[in-house]
Design a protein around this motif. Structure first.
Motif: not given
Length: 237
Positions: A5, A10, A69, A72, A146-147
């Motif tokens: 992920w 990122h 990612g 969550l 999301t991350t």
């Protein structure tokens, strides 16, 4: 747990944010000296020519990778969430864009100046852009979950927290005791100075065309949001 992920996006968004922060804050720090050399208007134009392209790249990259990612949480579709996100976003713009009160200075039509305000939104918080950015991040993190969004939020908030320190430092250097007086009557935390009796809130100060402009901007953004998403999706970043 697999770390598949943790996509390269990122790190790319953090790099873009870091580059924007250095350019934006660095140019702000150079402003007093640079304006003496080239003038306030020309430096504002240079500032915009550097900052705006970086900001546009950031926005496009963020929109295209916002779901990267790990997911969550997923709150989309839950009754009330969408209206809460839009309401928070609208409030964030009220804090984010107090500079729209000086549009002629932003466009360098009038001579850009550093102002020492203690009215309107400054009564609520001395650093409205930081507060607005936090609210914007909360709203979009709530929606996306999301991350990638959390990493983006962390970078944005850290930049604005640095801006709090950096902005106060520059105002202190420029205004000295006058800024210390303003600092004693305002707060970084929203409404804290009002609750402590160091400041009062004057609603009449918010009844001005600039706030109407922000409302119109939010409505236009709401209307154009799907178009903006489709347009950025056509750019392969």
């Amino acid at each position: 747990m697999s770390n598949e992920w943790l996509t390269p996006s990122h790190f790319v968004i953090l790099g873009l944010l870091f580059g924007f922060a250095i350019a934006h804050s660095g140019l702000a720090a150079l402003r007093p000296r640079a304006e003496k050399l080239v003038g306030a208007r020309l430096y504002r134009v240079f500032f915009a020519l550097v900052s705006l392209p970086l900001a546009i790249v950031l926005i496009i990259y963020f929109i295209n990778h916002r779901y990267d990612g790990l997911q969550l949480w997923q709150l989309q579709g839950i009754p009330g969430v969408e209206i809460a996100v839009w309401t928070l976003s609208a409030i964030s713009f009220i804090f984010l864009y107090p500079a729209t009160f000086n549009l002629l200075e932003i466009a360098a039509i009038q001579k850009p100046q550093v102002h020492l305000f203690e009215t309107g939104i400054i009564r609520i918080t001395r650093h409205p852009q930081m507060v607005g950015q936090v609210i914007w991040c909360v709203a979009h993190a709530l929606w996306l979950g999301t991350t990638f969004m959390l990493v983006t939020s962390a970078g944005l908030i850290l930049h604005h927290l640095f801006g709090v320190w950096h902005g106060d430092r520059r105002l202190q250097a420029r205004y000295g005791e006058s800024f210390e007086t303003l600092k004693s009557r305002t707060s970084i935390m929203p409404f804290l100075a009002i609750f402590q009796g160091r400041q009062t809130l004057d609603i009449k100060e918010f009844l001005k065309p600039a706030y109407v402009g922000i409302v119109v901007f939010v409505l236009l953004l709401w209307w154009a949001h799907p178009i903006l998403i489709r347009a950025t999706g056509s750019i392969g970043w």
